[in-house]
Design an enzyme around this catalytic site. Sequence first.
Site, PDB file in Angstrom:
ATOM      1  N   GLN A   1       2.081 -45.638  12.626  1.00  0.00           N
ATOM      2  CA  GLN A   1       2.026 -47.093  12.868  1.00  0.00           C
ATOM      3  C   GLN A   1       1.461 -47.839  11.653  1.00  0.00           C
ATOM      4  O   GLN A   1       1.815 -48.989  11.417  1.00  0.00           O
ATOM      5  CB  GLN A   1       1.152 -47.402  14.103  1.00  0.00           C
ATOM      6  CG  GLN A   1       1.773 -47.014  15.432  1.00  0.00           C
ATOM      7  CD  GLN A   1       1.330 -45.636  15.881  1.00  0.00           C
ATOM      8  OE1 GLN A   1       1.098 -44.745  15.053  1.00  0.00           O
ATOM      9  NE2 GLN A   1       1.239 -45.423  17.170  1.00  0.00           N
TER      10      GLN A   1
ATOM     11  N   ASP B   1      -8.453 -50.005  22.169  1.00  0.00           N
ATOM     12  CA  ASP B   1      -7.605 -49.906  23.369  1.00  0.00           C
ATOM     13  C   ASP B   1      -8.375 -50.062  24.667  1.00  0.00           C
ATOM     14  O   ASP B   1      -7.820 -50.443  25.698  1.00  0.00           O
ATOM     15  CB  ASP B   1      -6.851 -48.578  23.381  1.00  0.00           C
ATOM     16  CG  ASP B   1      -5.701 -48.629  22.406  1.00  0.00           C
ATOM     17  OD1 ASP B   1      -5.905 -48.339  21.217  1.00  0.00           O
ATOM     18  OD2 ASP B   1      -4.593 -49.021  22.828  1.00  0.00           O
TER      19      ASP B   1
HETATM   20  O1  MRU Z   1      -0.251 -45.939  20.435  1.00  0.00           O
HETATM   21  P1  MRU Z   1      -0.346 -47.367  20.009  1.00  0.00           P
HETATM   22  O2  MRU Z   1       0.481 -47.677  18.804  1.00  0.00           O
HETATM   23  O3  MRU Z   1      -0.089 -48.313  21.150  1.00  0.00           O
HETATM   24  O4  MRU Z   1      -1.881 -47.547  19.586  1.00  0.00           O
HETATM   25  C1  MRU Z   1      -2.334 -48.822  19.202  1.00  0.00           C
HETATM   26  C2  MRU Z   1      -3.754 -48.860  18.801  1.00  0.00           C
HETATM   27  O5  MRU Z   1      -4.457 -47.885  18.841  1.00  0.00           O
HETATM   28  C3  MRU Z   1      -4.309 -50.215  18.428  1.00  0.00           C
HETATM   29  O6  MRU Z   1      -5.332 -50.092  17.487  1.00  0.00           O
HETATM   30  C4  MRU Z   1      -4.880 -50.902  19.670  1.00  0.00           C
HETATM   31  O7  MRU Z   1      -3.954 -50.866  20.726  1.00  0.00           O
HETATM   32  C5  MRU Z   1      -5.272 -52.310  19.413  1.00  0.00           C
HETATM   33  S1  MRU Z   1      -3.872 -53.365  19.139  1.00  0.00           S
HETATM   34  C6  MRU Z   1      -4.448 -54.936  18.897  1.00  0.00           C
END
Ligand code: MRU
Length: 356
Positions: A200, A241
């Site tokens: 990501q 999260d």
């Molecule tokens: O697995 P993902 O891509 O959904 O993980 C996203 C993250 O860990 C982000 O840092 C978190 O959701 C915060 S987004 C503002």
Amino acid sequence: MKESKPVETIRWEDDQLILLDQTRLPHQVVFEAQRDIEHVWDSIKKLKVRGAPAIGVAAAYGLLYTVRDHVDTERDTFMDHLRRGADFLKSARPTAVNLAWALDRMIRHAESSDATDAPALYRSLFEEAVRIHEEDRALCRGIGEQGYPLLFPGCRVLTHCNAGGLATSEWGTALAPIYLAQERGLQPRVVACETRPLLQGARLTCWELQQAGVETTLVCDNMAASLMASSRIDLVITGCDRLAANGDAANKIGTLGLAVLANHFHVPFYIACPSSTIDPDTPDGAGIVIEERDPNEVHCVGDHRIAPEGIAAYNPAFDITPAALITGIITDQAILRPPYEEHIRSAFADPALPSR
Ligand code: MRU
């Protein structure tokens, strides 16, 4: 904040939920209209839409699919469909609290609505989904304003995964202060960790920061220690999260390692956290369920297998950073400092925060 708007991850158009398919970025910008609730579940599961706030917003709209064919039923039947739909969407991903938070809020809204028939209830639920979407934009702006004073001209900020506009309804959480600093001429410099296994950082954070003209350097995850050891990082800001009541924070796998490094090398370590990501019902990180994903994501880079056949792989999607390693929590209202338990409780009680 910025003059040019970021690409919209989520929109509702012609009675349909439209999602930007983030699995195709950065090479293709493809929007996908969601057909039904199963399609929305699948898009969340496969990370076509991802990032804690974004999956909450997408689920709130997605829930409308489960009841829109039942607007001619009794209110009780309508509510049964609604509750089943919410449980189904919640099962897509367990860690980010925003998913359950948004769906519970939709259910509570329906339960307390004085709409007398199902069509009126449906309209009222649609308006609630729009409110959740709008509030998320405001939360991002708030985090930008609160976090901005941490930055200074030319500062070097390390971030992990993607907690930017793609992960939210607007400017993101961890990236919001950076966008604001860029707009105000501070020329911040970002070091983006690639974020294996699904990259990501490399695919999404680099893409959106490049669009905004923010100077960005991509590094492999294992390069952070040497950068901090040689004083080339001024601060770390990551997303979150789920924030437990004591300040333990779940975020993308690898965040914990960065927090340990930052503490060792005396680099300030911040997490950015909207009120929708605070979970007062989970006392500490031990109570947070960590999503485990398909080992194939570790065996492969994209579609290309790199590991030999037959090798085991372990793929937790998140880890927990203990509150003790966090310098500050950037919320949309203030930067919270230790003792977190007390400060989170009082911030959460603030009537100015969006309703949970
Ligand atoms: O697995 P993902 O891509 O959904 O993980 C996203 C993250 O860990 C982000 O840092 C978190 O959701 C915060 S987004 C503002």
